[in-house]
Motif scaffolding. Structure first.
Motif, short mmCIF file in Angstrom:
data_model
loop_
_atom_site.label_atom_id
_atom_site.label_comp_id
_atom_site.label_asym_id
_atom_site.label_seq_id
_atom_site.Cartn_x
_atom_site.Cartn_y
_atom_site.Cartn_z
N MET A 1 0.90 -1.30 0.14
CA MET A 1 -0.03 -0.18 -0.04
C MET A 1 0.83 1.19 -0.08
SD MET A 1 -3.36 -0.85 2.69
CE MET A 1 -3.67 0.97 2.37
N LYS A 2 0.21 2.43 -0.63
CA LYS A 2 0.93 3.60 -0.71
C LYS A 2 0.33 4.35 0.50
CE LYS A 2 2.18 3.66 -5.63
NZ LYS A 2 2.01 4.41 -6.85
N PRO A 3 1.23 5.42 1.15
CA PRO A 3 0.86 6.01 2.21
C PRO A 3 -0.50 6.59 2.38
CG PRO A 3 3.11 6.49 1.69
CD PRO A 3 2.64 5.71 0.67
N TYR A 4 -0.91 6.98 1.13
CA TYR A 4 -2.30 7.95 1.18
C TYR A 4 -3.34 6.87 1.05
CZ TYR A 4 -1.96 6.82 -4.18
OH TYR A 4 -2.32 6.17 -5.21
N GLN A 5 -3.21 5.48 0.96
CA GLN A 5 -4.33 4.72 0.69
C GLN A 5 -4.84 4.45 2.09
OE1 GLN A 5 -2.18 1.65 -1.84
NE2 GLN A 5 -3.80 1.96 -3.06
N ASN A 6 -4.28 4.80 3.23
CA ASN A 6 -4.93 4.81 4.58
C ASN A 6 -5.97 5.72 4.92
OD1 ASN A 6 -3.34 2.55 5.51
ND2 ASN A 6 -1.59 3.66 5.73
N VAL A 7 -5.93 6.78 4.14
CA VAL A 7 -6.90 8.04 4.50
C VAL A 7 -8.35 7.45 4.07
CG1 VAL A 7 -7.77 10.28 3.49
CG2 VAL A 7 -5.29 9.61 3.60
N PRO A 8 -9.27 7.69 5.02
CA PRO A 8 -10.58 7.33 4.90
C PRO A 8 -11.32 8.07 3.71
CG PRO A 8 -10.54 8.59 6.73
CD PRO A 8 -8.94 8.37 6.25
N ILE A 9 -12.36 7.26 3.33
CA ILE A 9 -13.20 7.79 2.17
C ILE A 9 -14.54 8.10 2.46
CG2 ILE A 9 -14.15 7.53 -0.14
CD1 ILE A 9 -11.67 5.79 -0.71
N ILE A 10 -14.96 9.14 2.06
CA ILE A 10 -16.53 10.04 2.21
C ILE A 10 -16.87 9.93 0.92
CG2 ILE A 10 -18.04 11.65 3.17
CD1 ILE A 10 -15.72 11.98 5.19
N GLU A 11 -18.09 9.32 0.66
CA GLU A 11 -18.73 9.61 -0.84
C GLU A 11 -19.45 10.90 -0.79
OE1 GLU A 11 -20.03 9.50 -4.00
OE2 GLU A 11 -19.30 7.48 -3.57
N SER A 12 -19.18 11.56 -1.93
CA SER A 12 -19.76 12.89 -2.10
C SER A 12 -20.98 12.78 -2.80
CB SER A 12 -18.59 13.90 -2.89
OG SER A 12 -18.77 13.73 -4.10
N SER A 13 -21.26 12.00 -3.64
CA SER A 13 -22.46 11.54 -4.69
C SER A 13 -22.59 12.60 -5.64
CB SER A 13 -23.78 11.65 -3.90
OG SER A 13 -23.67 10.69 -2.60
N GLU A 14 -21.36 13.33 -6.26
CA GLU A 14 -21.23 14.30 -7.16
C GLU A 14 -21.21 13.22 -8.59
OE1 GLU A 14 -18.68 17.73 -5.40
OE2 GLU A 14 -17.82 16.54 -7.03
N PRO A 15 -22.04 13.85 -9.45
CA PRO A 15 -22.15 13.22 -10.75
C PRO A 15 -20.83 13.17 -11.52
CG PRO A 15 -23.32 15.19 -11.03
CD PRO A 15 -22.83 14.82 -9.62
N LEU A 16 -20.64 12.38 -12.34
CA LEU A 16 -19.30 12.41 -13.39
C LEU A 16 -19.90 13.37 -14.34
CD1 LEU A 16 -16.55 11.43 -13.55
CD2 LEU A 16 -17.37 9.24 -14.90
N VAL A 17 -19.21 14.38 -14.96
CA VAL A 17 -19.59 14.90 -16.00
C VAL A 17 -18.51 15.11 -17.09
CG1 VAL A 17 -21.20 16.19 -14.74
CG2 VAL A 17 -19.30 17.22 -14.87
N ASP A 18 -18.91 15.47 -18.32
CA ASP A 18 -17.96 15.57 -19.46
C ASP A 18 -17.04 17.21 -19.35
OD1 ASP A 18 -18.70 13.42 -20.51
OD2 ASP A 18 -20.06 14.22 -21.94
N ILE A 19 -15.83 16.94 -19.53
CA ILE A 19 -15.00 18.13 -19.72
C ILE A 19 -15.61 19.21 -20.88
CG2 ILE A 19 -12.80 19.29 -19.77
CD1 ILE A 19 -11.94 16.48 -18.19
N PRO A 20 -15.92 20.24 -20.69
CA PRO A 20 -16.39 20.96 -21.79
C PRO A 20 -15.53 21.52 -22.84
CG PRO A 20 -16.24 22.53 -19.88
CD PRO A 20 -16.16 20.93 -19.52
N THR A 21 -15.83 21.84 -23.98
CA THR A 21 -14.93 22.19 -24.94
C THR A 21 -14.32 23.44 -24.98
OG1 THR A 21 -16.55 22.93 -26.43
CG2 THR A 21 -16.21 20.98 -26.75
N GLU A 22 -14.26 24.21 -23.90
CA GLU A 22 -13.48 25.43 -23.65
C GLU A 22 -11.96 24.95 -23.32
OE1 GLU A 22 -14.64 26.86 -19.34
OE2 GLU A 22 -16.23 26.22 -20.36
N PHE A 23 -11.79 23.79 -23.18
CA PHE A 23 -10.25 23.26 -22.60
C PHE A 23 -9.90 22.77 -24.10
CE2 PHE A 23 -12.64 23.22 -18.63
CZ PHE A 23 -11.32 23.58 -17.85
#
Length: 240
Positions: free
Chosen positions: A1-23
Motif C-alpha cells: 500500500m501507498k501512504p495515502y491509501q490509509n486515508v478514509p473515504i467519504i462519498e460525495s455523490s457528485e455526478p461524473l460529467v464531461d469536460i467542456p470544449t473550452e479546454f
C-alpha cells in the motif's frame, strides 16, 4: 500500500460529467488508441465539483497568459483501464530493457513492478483503496499557448523517468531547462490556487478530493478542519 491509501473515504455523490470544449484535448485519446477498455465511459470526464475547480484554474491561467488553455491528456479511468495501462507500461518497460516478459527472473519482475508503480497507481478493486483516476478526482494535463501550440514542459506526460519529477529542471542552468521549470510552475500555480494538489512524481497529475489529495494536504499542514482529512471520492463503484 501507498501512504495515502490509509486515508478514509467519504462519498460525495457528485455526478461524473464531461469536460467542456473550452479546454483543449489530446485527440485521439492515447489510451483508447491502445485499446484500453473504456466501454461507454469517457476518459474526458470528472466529478462535477472537480470540473468547477478546473474551470477556475483555466480562468486564472488566462489572466496570466491570455488565450492560453489547459490541455487534457486523461481524466476518468475505470479500474479495467487502470489494469490495462499498468500491464501495458510493464510490457513497454521490459521491451526498453530488452527483457523477455515470458522469461523474467523474480528480481527483474520486482524491478519492473517497482518502476511502474512509482508512476502508476495500483489497480485495486477494493473500495477503500481506489486508484485516484478511478474516482473522477484526478486529471493529467499540460498547457498550450494562444496558438494552441504545446508549451515546453521538459518531458512528455507519462514518461517513466526522473525528468517527470516536478522540480527536475529547477537546478539545471540552461535556457530550455529554466523555461520548462517556469512552465511547470505556472501550471502548478494555476491548479493549486483552485485547490488541486500535484502528484510528487508527476508534473502533469493533479487531483482534488481523492485520497492522494487529502494525504498531500495533510502533509503540507494546509487542512483547516479535521473532517477534511477524509477523501471525497465521488462515484466510485457506480462508474466502474
Amino acid at each position: 500500500m501507498k501512504p495515502y491509501q490509509n486515508v478514509p473515504i467519504i462519498e460525495s455523490s457528485e455526478p461524473l460529467v464531461d469536460i467542456p470544449t473550452e479546454f483543449a484535448f489530446f485527440q485521439p485519446h492515447m489510451y483508447s488508441l491502445l485499446g484500453a477498455p473504456y466501454a461507454d465511459k469517457s476518459p474526458f470526464s470528472l466529478r462535477s465539483g472537480v470540473l468547477q475547480r478546473l474551470i477556475k484554474a483555466q480562468a486564472y491561467l488566462q489572466l496570466q497568459c491570455p488565450n492560453w488553455k489547459i490541455k487534457i491528456f486523461d481524466a476518468y479511468r475505470p479500474i479495467a483501464v487502470q489494469k490495462f495501462m499498468v500491464e501495458h507500461e510493464r510490457s513497454q518497460l521490459a521491451k526498453a530493457k530488452s527483457w523477455d516478459l515470458n522469461q523474467l527472473s523474480s528480481q527483474q519482475e520486482q524491478e519492473l513492478i517497482a518502476e511502474v508503480l512509482n508512476f502508476w497507481a495500483i489497480p485495486s478493486e477494493d473500495p477503500a483503496t481506489p486508484p485516484p483516476h478511478s474516482t473522477g478526482a484526478a486529471i493529467d494535463i499540460t498547457l498550450v499557448d494562444h496558438n494552441q501550440t504545446a508549451v515546453n514542459m521538459g518531458s512528455p506526460i507519462d514518461e517513466i523517468s526522473p525528468r517527470s519529477i516536478p522540480d527536475y529542471f529547477a537546478a539545471i542552468d540552461t535556457p530550455a531547462a529554466q523555461q520548462a521549470h517556469a512552465n511547470r510552475e505556472l501550471l502548478f500555480a494555476c491548479m493549486h490556487q483552485a485547490g488541486f494538489e500535484r502528484h510528487p512524481n508527476e508534473w502533469w497529475h493533479f487531483s482534488y478530493g481523492d485520497q492522494l489529495w487529502a494525504w498531500l494536504r495533510s502533509q503540507n499542514n494546509t487542512l483547516a478542519k479535521n473532517t477534511e482529512n477524509s477523501a471525497i471520492n465521488a462515484m466510485y463503484g457506480r462508474y466502474e
